[in-house]
Motif scaffolding. Structure first.
Motif, PDB file in Angstrom:
ATOM      1  N   THR A  77      -4.735   2.479  -2.605  1.00  0.00           N
ATOM      2  CA  THR A  77      -5.373   3.503  -2.713  1.00  0.00           C
ATOM      3  C   THR A  77      -4.638   4.999  -2.664  1.00  0.00           C
ATOM      4  OG1 THR A  77      -5.430   3.778   0.063  1.00  0.00           O
ATOM      5  CG2 THR A  77      -7.085   2.379  -0.947  1.00  0.00           C
TER       6      THR A  77
ATOM      7  N   ARG B 101      -7.069  -1.834  -7.385  1.00  0.00           N
ATOM      8  CA  ARG B 101      -8.312  -2.379  -6.794  1.00  0.00           C
ATOM      9  C   ARG B 101      -7.625  -3.811  -5.977  1.00  0.00           C
ATOM     10  NH1 ARG B 101     -13.615  -1.437  -6.575  1.00  0.00           N
ATOM     11  NH2 ARG B 101     -15.146  -2.969  -6.085  1.00  0.00           N
TER      12      ARG B 101
ATOM     13  N   THR C 150       0.610  -1.038   0.180  1.00  0.00           N
ATOM     14  CA  THR C 150       0.275  -0.134   0.429  1.00  0.00           C
ATOM     15  C   THR C 150       0.660   1.309  -0.354  1.00  0.00           C
ATOM     16  OG1 THR C 150      -0.125   0.125   2.261  1.00  0.00           O
ATOM     17  CG2 THR C 150      -2.424  -1.173   1.274  1.00  0.00           C
TER      18      THR C 150
ATOM     19  N   ASN D 198      -5.824  -3.143  -2.589  1.00  0.00           N
ATOM     20  CA  ASN D 198      -6.440  -1.640  -1.992  1.00  0.00           C
ATOM     21  C   ASN D 198      -5.400  -1.015  -1.921  1.00  0.00           C
ATOM     22  OD1 ASN D 198      -8.133  -0.495  -0.576  1.00  0.00           O
ATOM     23  ND2 ASN D 198      -7.325  -0.977   1.703  1.00  0.00           N
TER      24      ASN D 198
END
Length: 314
Positions: free
Chosen positions: A99, A94, A69, A97
Motif C-alpha cells: 500500500t 494490489r 509490504t 497489498n
C-alpha cells in the motif's frame, strides 16, 4: 544498492524450430546456426506481463528477508504491455497489498531492466524510497508475426523479479557496484532498427544486421568501461551476462574480449530472445550458484537504440 532476492517465471510451453518451416520457410538447422536458438518459451493466451510478473514475485518471496509490504517503489520494465493504463506494477501492488509504494512503468526496449535499476538508484539518492521491486517481463508472443522471416522465429516470453534495497539487509546481499545506461537513438539506423507497432505488423526487426553490429560494439564496450572505472581488470570478471538476442553476438564478444565460453551465462538456446527481461532472467536463474566475491556483469543493447551495463559483486 543491494539485491535482496530474485525470482523468475518461464512459461512451460516450448516452440521448436521446425514450427517455422511452413510459416516462413526457415529450416531448424538454419535458425540454430544463425541464432543459437533451438526452442523458445511461449506464454498461454491468458498470461501476460502482469500475471508473469506476479509469478516471478511469488518465486522470489521465500528468499526475501523482509515483508513485501516494506517495498516503497515498484517499477514495471517492459516493451510489451498488457494494459497501458493499469501497469504490471499496479497489478502487483494490489496482489500483494503493497500500500505504501509508488508504482510506475518504463520502457527502453531491451535495456528496460537496466534503466529501471538506474531509476531505482535515483529514487534512493533522493531519499524517496529505500526498498524497490523491479518487475521485468515481456510477452513477445502477443505481438510477434511468426511468418516474418527476419525476426518471427526469435522471440520468447518470461518474467523476473528483483528486490533491491538502498542499504545492505543481510550479509549475503550482492552489491550493485554501478549502473551505466545510454540512449543511442541518434546512432546509425536508430529507431528503425527494431519496431513494435501493435497495429502495424507487430514486433519487427527490419535492420537486423545493423542491430548485430551495434550490439557487438556497445555490449563489450560498456562492460569494459565499468570494469576499468571501478578498478577491475577483465580477468577479475567471473561471469558475463549479455542480452540474449543471438548466440553469434555472444561468440563475437567472447572473441573480442578473449574470455572463455564458461564465463558466458545464457539461456537463449532454450528460451529464445525474451526481450528486456533476458539478462535479468539469466541472473535470476543462476543466482543460487554465485559465490561470495563473484563479479558479474550484465550488459545489454536494445532497439531504439539503447544500451547499458551493470556491475554486481556477490
Amino acid at each position: 544498492m543491494f539485491i535482496n532476492a530474485t525470482g523468475f517465471y518461464v512459461p512451460e510451453e516450448r516452440v521448436h524450430n521446425q514450427h517455422f518451416l511452413e510459416l516462413n520457410g526457415l529450416t531448424s538447422e538454419w535458425i540454430e546456426q544463425r541464432t543459437g536458438i533451438k526452442t523458445r518459451s511461449k506464454a498461454k493466451p491468458e498470461e501476460n506481463i502482469c500475471t508473469m510478473g506476479i509469478e516471478a514475485v511469488r518465486n522470489a518471496l521465500p528468499k526475501l528477508p523482509y515483508d513485501i509490504t516494506e517495498v516503497d517503489l515498484i517499477i514495471s520494465a517492459s516493451y510489451s504491455p498488457y494494459d497501458t493504463v493499469a501497469t504490471a506494477a499496479h497489478y502487483t501492488q494490489r496482489e500483494f497489498n503493497i500500500t505504501e509504494a509508488k508504482a510506475l512503468y518504463l520502457s527502453s526496449a531491451c535495456s528496460s531492466f537496466l534503466n529501471a535499476l538506474e531509476v531505482v538508484e535515483g529514487y534512493f539518492a533522493m531519499g524517496k524510497a529505500t526498498k524497490a521491486l523491479i518487475l521485468s517481463a515481456d510477452k513477445n508472443s502477443a505481438y510477434y508475426n511468426e511468418t516474418d522471416p527476419k525476426a518471427g522465429h526469435l522471440w520468447g516470453d518470461a518474467a523476473a523479479a528483483f528486490f533491491i534495497s538502498k542499504e545492505r539487509v543481510t550479509e549475503n546481499d550482492p552489491h550493485i557496484i554501478e549502473i551505466f545506461t545510454q540512449g543511442l537513438g541518434h546512432l546509425s539506423k536508430g529507431p528503425e532498427g527494431v519496431q513494435l507497432r501493435p497495429r502495424d505488423g507487430g514486433i519487427l526487426m527490419p535492420e537486423g544486421r545493423d542491430v548485430f553490429i551495434q550490439a557487438c560494439t556497445y555490449m563489450p564496450k560498456n562492460a569494459l568501461y565499468l570494469l576499468e572505472k571501478n578498478g577491475f581488470k577483465l580477468d577479475d570478471l567471473t561471469y558475463f551476462i549479455g542480452h540474449q538476442a543471438n548466440m553469434r553476438i555472444m561468440s563475437n564478444i567472447a572473441k573480442q574480449l578473449g574470455l572463455p565460453e564458461e564465463k558466458f551465462l545464457h539461456n537463449i538456446e532454450e528460451l529464445g530472445n525474451t526481450g528486456s527481461v533476458s539478462s535479468a532472467l539469466v541472473y535470476a536463474q543462476n543466482d543460487h550458484s554465485f559465490k561470495k566475491g563473484d563479479l558479474v556483469c550484465l550488459t545489454v543493447f536494445g532497439g531504439g537504440y539503447s544500451a547499458g551495463a551493470c556491475l554486481i559483486q556477490c
